[in-house]
Design a protein around this motif. Structure first.
Motif, short mmCIF file in Angstrom:
data_model
loop_
_atom_site.label_atom_id
_atom_site.label_comp_id
_atom_site.label_asym_id
_atom_site.label_seq_id
_atom_site.Cartn_x
_atom_site.Cartn_y
_atom_site.Cartn_z
N GLY A 164 -3.52 -7.60 -3.82
CA GLY A 164 -2.16 -7.62 -3.29
C GLY A 164 -1.89 -8.82 -2.41
O GLY A 164 -0.81 -9.42 -2.46
N ASP A 167 -1.58 -11.78 -4.65
CA ASP A 167 -0.29 -11.71 -5.34
C ASP A 167 0.83 -12.15 -4.41
O ASP A 167 1.74 -12.90 -4.81
N GLU A 180 10.99 -5.24 -8.00
CA GLU A 180 9.86 -4.56 -8.64
C GLU A 180 8.55 -5.25 -8.29
O GLU A 180 7.54 -4.60 -7.97
N HIS A 181 8.55 -6.58 -8.34
CA HIS A 181 7.33 -7.33 -8.01
C HIS A 181 6.98 -7.14 -6.53
O HIS A 181 5.81 -6.92 -6.19
N TYR A 182 7.98 -7.20 -5.68
CA TYR A 182 7.75 -7.00 -4.25
C TYR A 182 7.13 -5.63 -3.97
O TYR A 182 6.18 -5.50 -3.20
N LEU A 183 7.65 -4.59 -4.62
CA LEU A 183 7.12 -3.24 -4.41
C LEU A 183 5.68 -3.13 -4.91
O LEU A 183 4.86 -2.43 -4.31
N SER A 184 5.36 -3.85 -5.98
CA SER A 184 3.98 -3.82 -6.47
C SER A 184 3.05 -4.51 -5.48
O SER A 184 1.88 -4.10 -5.31
N ALA A 187 2.60 -2.07 -2.53
CA ALA A 187 1.80 -0.92 -2.97
C ALA A 187 0.32 -1.26 -2.93
O ALA A 187 -0.53 -0.40 -2.63
N ALA A 188 -0.01 -2.51 -3.21
CA ALA A 188 -1.40 -2.94 -3.20
C ALA A 188 -1.86 -3.30 -1.80
O ALA A 188 -2.86 -2.77 -1.30
N ARG A 220 0.10 7.11 -0.06
CA ARG A 220 0.68 5.98 -0.79
C ARG A 220 2.17 5.82 -0.49
O ARG A 220 2.66 4.73 -0.20
#
Length: 343
Positions: A164, A167, A180-184, A187-188, A220
Protein backbone atom coordinates in the motif's frame (compact mmCIF):
# COMPACT_ATOMS: atom_id res chain seq x y z
CA UNK A 1 -26.16 -7.26 6.13
CA UNK A 2 -26.48 -3.96 4.26
CA UNK A 3 -25.25 -1.03 6.28
CA UNK A 4 -27.51 1.99 6.54
CA UNK A 5 -25.56 5.23 6.06
CA UNK A 6 -24.82 7.15 9.24
CA UNK A 7 -25.96 10.75 9.02
CA UNK A 8 -23.31 13.28 9.91
CA UNK A 9 -26.07 15.30 11.53
CA UNK A 10 -26.76 12.33 13.78
CA UNK A 11 -23.09 12.20 14.71
CA UNK A 12 -22.79 15.90 15.41
CA UNK A 13 -26.26 17.11 16.39
CA UNK A 14 -28.03 18.17 18.50
CA UNK A 15 -25.16 20.27 19.75
CA UNK A 16 -25.85 19.44 23.41
CA UNK A 17 -26.01 15.67 22.80
CA UNK A 18 -23.13 13.55 24.13
CA UNK A 19 -20.47 13.11 21.47
CA UNK A 20 -19.03 9.68 20.64
CA UNK A 21 -15.96 9.00 22.73
CA UNK A 22 -13.11 6.51 22.85
CA UNK A 23 -13.05 6.80 26.65
CA UNK A 24 -15.14 3.65 27.30
CA UNK A 25 -12.71 1.59 25.22
CA UNK A 26 -9.74 3.17 26.99
CA UNK A 27 -11.26 2.34 30.38
CA UNK A 28 -12.17 -1.26 29.56
CA UNK A 29 -8.72 -2.03 28.11
CA UNK A 30 -6.63 -0.08 30.63
CA UNK A 31 -5.49 -3.11 32.63
CA UNK A 32 -4.67 -5.11 29.52
CA UNK A 33 -2.81 -2.19 27.98
CA UNK A 34 -0.63 -1.97 31.08
CA UNK A 35 0.46 -5.53 30.24
CA UNK A 36 1.05 -4.55 26.60
CA UNK A 37 3.10 -1.52 27.59
CA UNK A 38 5.29 -3.69 29.81
CA UNK A 39 6.00 -5.97 26.84
CA UNK A 40 6.74 -2.98 24.60
CA UNK A 41 9.20 -1.49 27.10
CA UNK A 42 10.92 -4.83 27.56
CA UNK A 43 11.21 -5.73 23.88
CA UNK A 44 12.43 -2.41 22.55
CA UNK A 45 15.53 -2.60 24.76
CA UNK A 46 18.95 -3.20 23.23
CA UNK A 47 22.62 -3.01 24.17
CA UNK A 48 22.88 -0.41 21.39
CA UNK A 49 21.66 2.76 23.18
CA UNK A 50 20.41 4.48 20.05
CA UNK A 51 17.79 1.78 19.44
CA UNK A 52 15.66 2.24 22.59
CA UNK A 53 16.33 5.98 22.48
CA UNK A 54 15.00 6.43 18.94
CA UNK A 55 12.17 3.89 19.29
CA UNK A 56 11.12 5.42 22.58
CA UNK A 57 11.01 8.88 20.99
CA UNK A 58 8.07 7.78 18.83
CA UNK A 59 6.47 5.16 21.08
CA UNK A 60 6.22 7.64 23.98
CA UNK A 61 5.03 10.57 21.88
CA UNK A 62 1.39 10.48 22.86
CA UNK A 63 -0.44 8.14 20.47
CA UNK A 64 -3.43 6.26 21.90
CA UNK A 65 -2.08 2.91 20.63
CA UNK A 66 -5.45 2.17 19.05
CA UNK A 67 -4.28 -0.86 17.07
CA UNK A 68 -2.91 -2.86 20.03
CA UNK A 69 -5.90 -1.68 22.04
CA UNK A 70 -8.15 -3.36 19.48
CA UNK A 71 -6.26 -6.64 19.98
CA UNK A 72 -6.86 -6.43 23.73
CA UNK A 73 -10.50 -5.42 23.26
CA UNK A 74 -11.19 -8.20 20.76
CA UNK A 75 -9.69 -10.76 23.15
CA UNK A 76 -12.05 -9.62 25.89
CA UNK A 77 -14.99 -9.55 23.50
CA UNK A 78 -14.49 -13.24 22.68
CA UNK A 79 -13.77 -14.16 26.30
CA UNK A 80 -10.08 -15.03 25.88
CA UNK A 81 -7.98 -14.90 29.06
CA UNK A 82 -4.88 -16.86 28.04
CA UNK A 83 -2.47 -13.91 27.97
CA UNK A 84 -1.06 -14.28 24.43
CA UNK A 85 -2.98 -11.19 23.36
CA UNK A 86 -0.55 -8.92 25.20
CA UNK A 87 2.54 -10.02 23.29
CA UNK A 88 0.57 -9.98 20.04
CA UNK A 89 -0.72 -6.47 20.74
CA UNK A 90 2.89 -5.38 21.29
CA UNK A 91 3.81 -6.97 17.96
CA UNK A 92 1.03 -4.98 16.31
CA UNK A 93 2.36 -1.76 17.85
CA UNK A 94 5.90 -2.52 16.72
CA UNK A 95 4.69 -3.10 13.15
CA UNK A 96 2.81 0.19 13.23
CA UNK A 97 5.72 2.11 14.76
CA UNK A 98 8.16 0.68 12.22
CA UNK A 99 5.93 1.80 9.35
CA UNK A 100 5.69 5.30 10.84
CA UNK A 101 9.46 5.55 11.11
CA UNK A 102 9.87 4.46 7.50
CA UNK A 103 7.02 6.74 6.35
CA UNK A 104 8.65 9.80 7.89
CA UNK A 105 11.85 9.08 5.99
CA UNK A 106 10.00 8.54 2.71
CA UNK A 107 7.87 11.66 3.17
CA UNK A 108 10.65 13.81 4.60
CA UNK A 109 8.33 14.71 7.48
CA UNK A 110 9.33 17.31 10.06
CA UNK A 111 6.65 16.49 12.64
CA UNK A 112 5.02 13.38 14.06
CA UNK A 113 2.31 13.75 16.75
CA UNK A 114 3.35 17.32 17.35
CA UNK A 115 7.01 16.50 17.99
CA UNK A 116 10.04 16.57 15.75
CA UNK A 117 10.02 13.41 13.64
CA UNK A 118 12.69 10.84 14.52
CA UNK A 119 14.45 11.27 11.18
CA UNK A 120 14.91 14.99 11.86
CA UNK A 121 16.62 14.29 15.19
CA UNK A 122 18.51 11.08 14.47
CA UNK A 123 18.85 11.11 10.69
CA UNK A 124 17.40 8.90 7.98
CA UNK A 125 19.81 5.92 8.21
CA UNK A 126 19.26 5.39 11.96
CA UNK A 127 15.50 5.85 11.62
CA UNK A 128 15.22 3.23 8.87
CA UNK A 129 17.41 0.74 10.73
CA UNK A 130 15.52 1.11 14.01
CA UNK A 131 12.30 0.59 12.06
CA UNK A 132 13.81 -2.64 10.77
CA UNK A 133 14.71 -3.60 14.34
CA UNK A 134 11.12 -3.12 15.47
CA UNK A 135 9.84 -5.24 12.58
CA UNK A 136 12.23 -7.99 13.70
CA UNK A 137 11.02 -7.72 17.29
CA UNK A 138 7.44 -7.99 16.11
CA UNK A 139 8.17 -11.26 14.33
CA UNK A 140 9.87 -12.65 17.44
CA UNK A 141 6.68 -11.94 19.39
CA UNK A 142 4.54 -13.57 16.69
CA UNK A 143 6.61 -16.74 16.77
CA UNK A 144 6.42 -16.89 20.56
CA UNK A 145 2.63 -16.98 20.32
CA UNK A 146 3.02 -20.47 18.87
CA UNK A 147 0.36 -20.07 16.19
CA UNK A 148 1.20 -20.41 12.53
CA UNK A 149 -2.11 -18.79 11.65
CA UNK A 150 -1.30 -15.70 13.72
CA UNK A 151 2.13 -15.57 12.08
CA UNK A 152 0.47 -15.85 8.67
CA UNK A 153 -2.09 -13.11 9.41
CA UNK A 154 0.38 -10.56 10.78
CA UNK A 155 3.13 -11.27 8.27
CA UNK A 156 0.62 -11.02 5.43
CA UNK A 157 -0.66 -7.74 6.86
CA UNK A 158 2.92 -6.43 6.98
CA UNK A 159 3.46 -7.20 3.32
CA UNK A 160 0.10 -5.65 2.37
CA UNK A 161 1.01 -2.47 4.27
CA UNK A 162 4.28 -2.25 2.35
CA UNK A 163 2.44 -2.77 -0.94
CA UNK A 164 0.00 0.00 0.00
CA UNK A 165 2.81 2.40 0.79
CA UNK A 166 4.51 1.66 -2.53
CA UNK A 167 1.18 2.07 -4.33
CA UNK A 168 0.67 5.44 -2.65
CA UNK A 169 4.19 6.49 -3.62
CA UNK A 170 3.60 5.60 -7.27
CA UNK A 171 0.24 7.43 -7.24
CA UNK A 172 1.83 10.58 -5.83
CA UNK A 173 1.47 13.65 -8.08
CA UNK A 174 -0.91 11.78 -10.40
CA UNK A 175 -4.03 13.88 -10.80
CA UNK A 176 -5.81 11.02 -12.54
CA UNK A 177 -5.88 8.91 -9.35
CA UNK A 178 -9.45 7.66 -8.95
CA UNK A 179 -11.52 7.27 -5.80
CA UNK A 180 -11.43 3.49 -6.28
CA UNK A 181 -7.63 3.51 -6.47
CA UNK A 182 -7.39 5.76 -3.41
CA UNK A 183 -9.63 3.42 -1.40
CA UNK A 184 -7.50 0.44 -2.40
CA UNK A 185 -4.41 2.30 -1.15
CA UNK A 186 -5.85 3.06 2.29
CA UNK A 187 -7.34 -0.44 2.56
CA UNK A 188 -3.78 -1.72 2.29
CA UNK A 189 -1.65 0.86 4.09
CA UNK A 190 -4.04 1.49 7.02
CA UNK A 191 -6.96 -0.94 7.21
CA UNK A 192 -4.96 -4.16 6.83
CA UNK A 193 -3.29 -3.77 10.24
CA UNK A 194 -6.56 -2.78 11.93
CA UNK A 195 -8.14 -5.94 10.55
CA UNK A 196 -5.24 -8.19 11.57
CA UNK A 197 -5.06 -6.64 15.04
CA UNK A 198 -8.68 -7.62 15.66
CA UNK A 199 -8.64 -11.03 13.98
CA UNK A 200 -5.64 -12.51 15.81
CA UNK A 201 -7.47 -12.44 19.14
CA UNK A 202 -10.20 -14.70 17.75
CA UNK A 203 -7.48 -17.01 16.39
CA UNK A 204 -5.62 -17.46 19.69
CA UNK A 205 -8.99 -17.88 21.43
CA UNK A 206 -9.95 -20.71 19.04
CA UNK A 207 -13.19 -19.03 18.03
CA UNK A 208 -15.24 -19.83 14.95
CA UNK A 209 -14.40 -18.75 11.43
CA UNK A 210 -17.50 -16.53 11.51
CA UNK A 211 -16.27 -14.67 14.58
CA UNK A 212 -12.78 -14.36 13.08
CA UNK A 213 -14.26 -12.82 9.95
CA UNK A 214 -16.54 -10.51 11.94
CA UNK A 215 -13.58 -9.09 13.85
CA UNK A 216 -11.56 -8.81 10.64
CA UNK A 217 -14.45 -6.91 9.02
CA UNK A 218 -14.83 -4.61 12.03
CA UNK A 219 -11.14 -3.71 12.00
CA UNK A 220 -10.98 -3.29 8.23
CA UNK A 221 -14.00 -0.98 8.03
CA UNK A 222 -12.82 0.96 11.08
CA UNK A 223 -9.38 1.40 9.52
CA UNK A 224 -10.83 2.80 6.30
CA UNK A 225 -13.07 5.19 8.26
CA UNK A 226 -10.13 6.28 10.41
CA UNK A 227 -7.92 7.08 7.41
CA UNK A 228 -10.70 8.87 5.54
CA UNK A 229 -11.20 11.18 8.51
CA UNK A 230 -7.44 11.77 8.84
CA UNK A 231 -7.40 12.87 5.21
CA UNK A 232 -10.49 15.06 5.71
CA UNK A 233 -8.96 16.78 8.75
CA UNK A 234 -5.89 17.72 6.72
CA UNK A 235 -8.08 20.07 4.65
CA UNK A 236 -10.58 21.09 7.34
CA UNK A 237 -9.84 24.70 8.25
CA UNK A 238 -11.89 24.34 11.45
CA UNK A 239 -10.30 21.10 12.66
CA UNK A 240 -7.67 20.94 15.38
CA UNK A 241 -4.10 20.31 14.33
CA UNK A 242 -3.27 16.60 14.21
CA UNK A 243 0.35 17.10 15.20
CA UNK A 244 1.79 16.65 11.74
CA UNK A 245 2.96 19.36 9.41
CA UNK A 246 -0.09 21.27 8.20
CA UNK A 247 -0.47 20.81 4.47
CA UNK A 248 2.07 17.99 4.16
CA UNK A 249 -0.25 15.94 1.96
CA UNK A 250 -0.91 18.96 -0.24
CA UNK A 251 2.76 19.81 -0.68
CA UNK A 252 3.66 16.18 -1.29
CA UNK A 253 1.13 15.96 -4.10
CA UNK A 254 -0.93 13.20 -2.46
CA UNK A 255 -4.30 12.54 -4.05
CA UNK A 256 -6.52 12.00 -1.02
CA UNK A 257 -10.30 11.82 -1.25
CA UNK A 258 -11.10 15.50 -0.50
CA UNK A 259 -8.85 16.45 -3.42
CA UNK A 260 -10.14 13.73 -5.74
CA UNK A 261 -13.74 14.84 -5.14
CA UNK A 262 -12.89 18.57 -5.43
CA UNK A 263 -11.07 17.99 -8.72
CA UNK A 264 -14.01 16.05 -10.13
CA UNK A 265 -16.49 18.76 -9.08
CA UNK A 266 -14.37 21.76 -10.08
CA UNK A 267 -14.64 24.13 -12.98
CA UNK A 268 -11.80 24.45 -15.48
CA UNK A 269 -9.98 27.10 -13.45
CA UNK A 270 -10.15 25.00 -10.30
CA UNK A 271 -9.07 21.86 -12.10
CA UNK A 272 -6.08 23.72 -13.53
CA UNK A 273 -5.19 24.79 -9.98
CA UNK A 274 -5.26 21.15 -8.85
CA UNK A 275 -3.19 20.01 -11.83
CA UNK A 276 -0.55 22.61 -10.98
CA UNK A 277 -0.69 21.92 -7.24
CA UNK A 278 -0.45 18.15 -7.48
CA UNK A 279 2.41 18.54 -9.96
CA UNK A 280 4.25 20.62 -7.35
CA UNK A 281 3.95 24.07 -8.90
CA UNK A 282 1.56 25.50 -6.29
CA UNK A 283 3.02 24.65 -2.89
CA UNK A 284 3.14 27.93 -0.95
CA UNK A 285 1.02 28.78 2.10
CA UNK A 286 -1.33 30.89 -0.02
CA UNK A 287 -1.78 27.91 -2.37
CA UNK A 288 -2.72 25.69 0.57
CA UNK A 289 -5.24 28.34 1.64
CA UNK A 290 -6.72 28.32 -1.85
CA UNK A 291 -6.90 24.52 -1.83
CA UNK A 292 -8.79 24.61 1.49
CA UNK A 293 -11.14 27.26 0.09
CA UNK A 294 -11.92 25.21 -3.04
CA UNK A 295 -12.51 22.10 -0.96
CA UNK A 296 -14.81 24.04 1.37
CA UNK A 297 -16.70 25.44 -1.62
CA UNK A 298 -17.48 21.96 -2.90
CA UNK A 299 -18.06 20.40 0.54
CA UNK A 300 -15.63 17.56 -0.04
CA UNK A 301 -14.46 17.40 3.58
CA UNK A 302 -18.07 16.71 4.55
CA UNK A 303 -18.44 14.23 1.68
CA UNK A 304 -15.31 12.41 2.84
CA UNK A 305 -16.62 12.27 6.40
CA UNK A 306 -19.92 10.89 5.09
CA UNK A 307 -18.13 8.06 3.35
CA UNK A 308 -16.22 7.44 6.58
CA UNK A 309 -19.54 7.32 8.43
CA UNK A 310 -20.79 4.65 6.04
CA UNK A 311 -17.70 2.53 6.76
CA UNK A 312 -18.11 3.09 10.50
CA UNK A 313 -21.66 1.75 10.27
CA UNK A 314 -20.38 -1.33 8.45
CA UNK A 315 -17.89 -1.83 11.29
CA UNK A 316 -20.70 -1.62 13.83
CA UNK A 317 -22.83 -4.06 11.84
CA UNK A 318 -19.97 -6.56 11.79
CA UNK A 319 -20.14 -6.80 15.60
CA UNK A 320 -23.78 -7.93 15.58
CA UNK A 321 -22.63 -11.57 15.73
CA UNK A 322 -21.42 -10.99 19.30
CA UNK A 323 -23.65 -10.72 22.40
CA UNK A 324 -24.46 -7.23 23.61
CA UNK A 325 -22.25 -6.00 26.42
CA UNK A 326 -19.88 -3.30 27.61
CA UNK A 327 -17.03 -4.20 25.29
CA UNK A 328 -19.20 -4.49 22.20
CA UNK A 329 -20.77 -1.10 23.04
CA UNK A 330 -17.33 0.44 23.54
CA UNK A 331 -16.13 -0.87 20.17
CA UNK A 332 -19.28 0.45 18.49
CA UNK A 333 -18.74 3.87 20.07
CA UNK A 334 -15.10 3.81 18.97
CA UNK A 335 -16.30 3.43 15.38
CA UNK A 336 -18.55 6.47 15.77
CA UNK A 337 -15.74 8.41 17.43
CA UNK A 338 -13.43 7.66 14.48
CA UNK A 339 -15.77 9.72 12.30
CA UNK A 340 -16.80 12.46 14.73
CA UNK A 341 -13.28 13.31 15.92
CA UNK A 342 -11.71 16.62 14.99
CA UNK A 343 -8.08 15.58 15.49
Amino acid sequence: MTAQPVSLNELGAPMDAPQPSIDPLLALTAKGMDEVNAVILSRMQSDIPLIPQLAGHLISSGGKRLRPMLTVAAAELVGYTGGAQYALAAAVEFIHTATLLHDDVVDGSDLRRGKAAANIIYGNPATVLVGDYLFSRSFELMVEAGSLRVLDILSRASSIIAEGEVDQLTAQRKIETSEEHYLSIIAAKTAALFAAACRISAVVAGRSAAEEQALDDYGRYLGVAFQLVDDAIDYDSEAAEMGKGKGDDFRDGKMTLPVILAYAAGNEEEQQFWRDAIAGFRAEDEDLAEAIAIIARHGTVEATRQRAADYAQKAIDALSIFPAGEMRSALEEAALFSVARRY
